[in-house]
Write a protein that holds these residues in place. Structure first.
Motif, short mmCIF file in Angstrom:
data_model
loop_
_atom_site.label_atom_id
_atom_site.label_comp_id
_atom_site.label_asym_id
_atom_site.label_seq_id
_atom_site.Cartn_x
_atom_site.Cartn_y
_atom_site.Cartn_z
N GLU A 78 -17.49 -30.65 62.79
CA GLU A 78 -17.44 -31.40 63.98
C GLU A 78 -18.80 -31.72 64.21
N HIS A 79 -19.60 -30.88 64.70
CA HIS A 79 -21.08 -31.14 65.45
C HIS A 79 -21.83 -31.86 63.66
N THR A 80 -22.40 -31.33 62.91
CA THR A 80 -22.85 -32.11 62.08
C THR A 80 -23.30 -32.97 61.89
N PRO A 95 -20.76 -19.77 59.00
CA PRO A 95 -21.30 -20.77 57.66
C PRO A 95 -20.77 -22.39 57.34
N MET A 96 -21.14 -23.00 56.45
CA MET A 96 -21.73 -24.04 56.64
C MET A 96 -20.45 -25.04 57.17
N ALA A 97 -18.54 -24.67 57.01
CA ALA A 97 -17.20 -25.55 57.42
C ALA A 97 -16.68 -23.93 56.65
N LEU A 98 -15.41 -24.21 57.51
CA LEU A 98 -14.83 -23.51 57.06
C LEU A 98 -13.74 -24.10 56.05
N SER A 99 -14.13 -25.54 55.16
CA SER A 99 -13.21 -25.75 53.94
C SER A 99 -13.90 -26.59 53.09
N VAL A 100 -13.77 -26.85 51.78
CA VAL A 100 -15.06 -27.30 51.22
C VAL A 100 -14.33 -28.37 51.13
N SER A 101 -13.36 -29.21 51.67
CA SER A 101 -13.09 -30.85 52.51
C SER A 101 -14.14 -31.43 53.19
N ASP A 102 -14.19 -29.89 54.20
CA ASP A 102 -14.94 -30.24 55.43
C ASP A 102 -16.72 -30.47 54.79
N CYS A 103 -16.78 -29.24 54.20
CA CYS A 103 -18.55 -29.54 53.50
C CYS A 103 -18.66 -31.21 52.57
N LYS A 104 -17.67 -31.65 52.21
CA LYS A 104 -17.63 -32.60 51.77
C LYS A 104 -17.72 -33.84 52.86
N LYS A 105 -17.35 -33.71 53.59
CA LYS A 105 -17.19 -34.74 54.60
C LYS A 105 -18.32 -34.10 55.20
N MET A 106 -19.51 -33.65 55.32
CA MET A 106 -20.70 -33.31 55.82
C MET A 106 -21.41 -33.90 54.92
N MET A 107 -20.91 -34.23 53.25
CA MET A 107 -22.46 -34.01 52.69
C MET A 107 -22.65 -35.44 52.48
N ASP A 111 -25.55 -38.31 53.28
CA ASP A 111 -25.96 -39.19 52.26
C ASP A 111 -26.53 -40.41 53.31
N LYS A 112 -25.04 -40.50 53.62
CA LYS A 112 -24.84 -41.90 54.34
C LYS A 112 -26.36 -42.06 55.61
N SER A 113 -26.66 -41.17 56.40
CA SER A 113 -27.57 -41.42 57.52
C SER A 113 -29.25 -41.24 56.72
N GLY A 114 -29.25 -40.90 55.22
CA GLY A 114 -30.73 -40.42 55.13
C GLY A 114 -31.07 -39.24 55.26
N LYS A 115 -30.24 -38.66 56.47
CA LYS A 115 -31.09 -37.80 57.68
C LYS A 115 -30.82 -36.33 57.12
N LEU A 117 -29.86 -32.06 55.96
CA LEU A 117 -28.56 -31.37 56.04
C LEU A 117 -29.27 -29.86 55.51
N LEU A 118 -29.42 -28.61 56.35
CA LEU A 118 -30.43 -27.88 55.92
C LEU A 118 -29.24 -26.66 56.30
N ILE A 119 -28.40 -25.17 55.68
CA ILE A 119 -28.09 -24.70 56.07
C ILE A 119 -28.45 -23.33 56.82
#
Ligand SMILES: NC(=O)c1ccc[n+]([C@@H]2O[C@H](COP(=O)([O-])OP(=O)(O)OC[C@H]3O[C@@H](n4cnc5c(N)ncnc54)[C@H](O)[C@@H]3O)[C@@H](O)[C@H]2O)c1
Length: 336
Positions: A78-80, A95-107, A111-115, A117-119
């Protein structure tokens, strides 16, 4: 470009490390914590503006370049996403998130923002680990046959009682997410992707404080054909004992151990010797317990290199997602 301006979410234990480094390398523009007194204390110590919600911080602080996320695990997604949506780069704690599906939302949002994301994966910078990575990439160990990962730490009941999220399945995720995700990352980074897993987990002595395993063991087959074991526990009596990885290749064997994967304990490599390693830094010290190697300044050097000079991200979102995927596979296997 002038000094990079940072905002920090969550003013807990690891945030102190972030704040000290940001003050040396950039500008700490603002921090937030839902616990007002924590934000206030932190703001005073680091002489910076404070907010009690991420929304207030993001809507007020237009000049911030990077948001450093140091909130509990379950809030990373949510915060990312909120930070990326307001045009900020993000450095997210593990950890990046607690599920792969959340990680994908973050990715997708990155992509959309062009910013960027570093872990945070600071253990990759431990000198013996960095040396092991180089010799693996140069093929010095030949074909990799097997690997053994041991994570033997101590976390007593007080550690969990002192936290409102650690130990809770939905908020913390499990021992592999909070204590040992760095170690799983190293397995992926050094050896490669995991094909299959067979694992067992038990909660032996933390039934009053944690909702998941305090001990686990997993047999792993890698995509490249290597096999391995992961043995982990937070029941090492009285104190942290060992964090180690042993790699058996056709042309050499290397063990990096110590308590925090910080000591080159053994090497026997055909026609080669790892030498001249710089000294490892001490572990992060949180008072009544110790954590991983304190290499966060290397992480921030990378953030600055990426954002100012277009450098390569040391630990990217895809790799962050891969760690979560391996952990999910292990936890899925517990249920079989
Ligand atoms: N890289 C490392 O070696 C390392 C070490 C320790 C912790 N971590 C990670 O850092 C994160 C924080 O861990 P910690 O040990 O500092 O935890 P902590 O509980 O000490 O700190 C978390 C802080 O976030 C605040 N918070 C909770 N909800 C919030 C919200 N909605 N908005 C803003 N703030 C909120 C809490 O009040 C608390 O002050 C975790 O994800 C953890 O896994 C990484």
């Amino acid at each position: 470009m002038d000094k990079i301006r940072f905002g920090l979410i969550g003013c807990g234990r690891i945030a102190q490390r972030h704040a000290e480094i940001i003050q040396n390398m950039g500008i700490l523009s603002a921090v937030c914590d839902i616990k007002g007194e924590k934000a206030a204390e932190f703001g005073k110590k680091y002489n910076t503006k404070t907010y009690s919600t991420i929304d207030e911080l993001l809507s007020s602080e237009k000049d911030i370049d990077v948001i450093s996320i140091c909130s509990p695990n379950y809030l990373h997604c949510e915060h990312t996403i909120k930070s990326l949506q307001t045009g900020k780069h993000v450095l997210c704690e593990k950890p990046m998130a607690l599920s792969v599906s959340d990680c994908k939302k973050m990715m997708i949002e990155a992509d959309k923002s062009g910013k960027d994301l570093l872990i945070v994966k600071q253990n990759r910078f431990n000198p013996p680990i960095a040396a092991l990575k180089v010799i693996l990439e140069n093929g010095k160990l030949g074909k990799i046959l097997s690997v053994q990962l041991n994570c033997f730490w101590n976390r007593n009941d007080d550690y969990y009682k002192n936290s409102d999220w650690k130990g809770k399945k939905a908020l913390d995720g499990g021992t592999l997410f909070t204590q040992f995700s760095h170690f799983i990352d190293l397995l992926y980074w050094l050896i490669g992707d995991v094909k299959s897993v067979d694992a067992l987990g038990r909660n032996f002595i933390h039934n009053n404080t944690i909702e998941f395993e305090d001990t686990g063991t997993a047999s792993v087959e890698f995509e490249n054909g290597a096999i391995g074991t992961i043995n982990y526990t937070v029941n090492s009596y009285g104190k942290n004992m060992e964090g180690s990885i042993t790699v058996f290749g056709e042309k050499g064997t290397v063990k990096v151990g110590g308590q925090y994967l910080n000591v080159l304990e053994y090497q026997n490599i055909d026609g080669y010797e790892i030498s001249g390693l710089p000294e490892s830094r001490p572990a992060n010290d949180y008072g009544f317990y110790q954590g991983s190697m304190s290499n966060h300044e290397k992480v921030y050097e990378n953030v600055i290199d990426v954002i100012k000079y277009g450098g390569i991200i040391a630990a990217n979102a895809y790799e962050g997602m891969k760690t979560v995927e391996i952990i999910e596979k292990i936890y899925e296997s517990f249920k079989k």
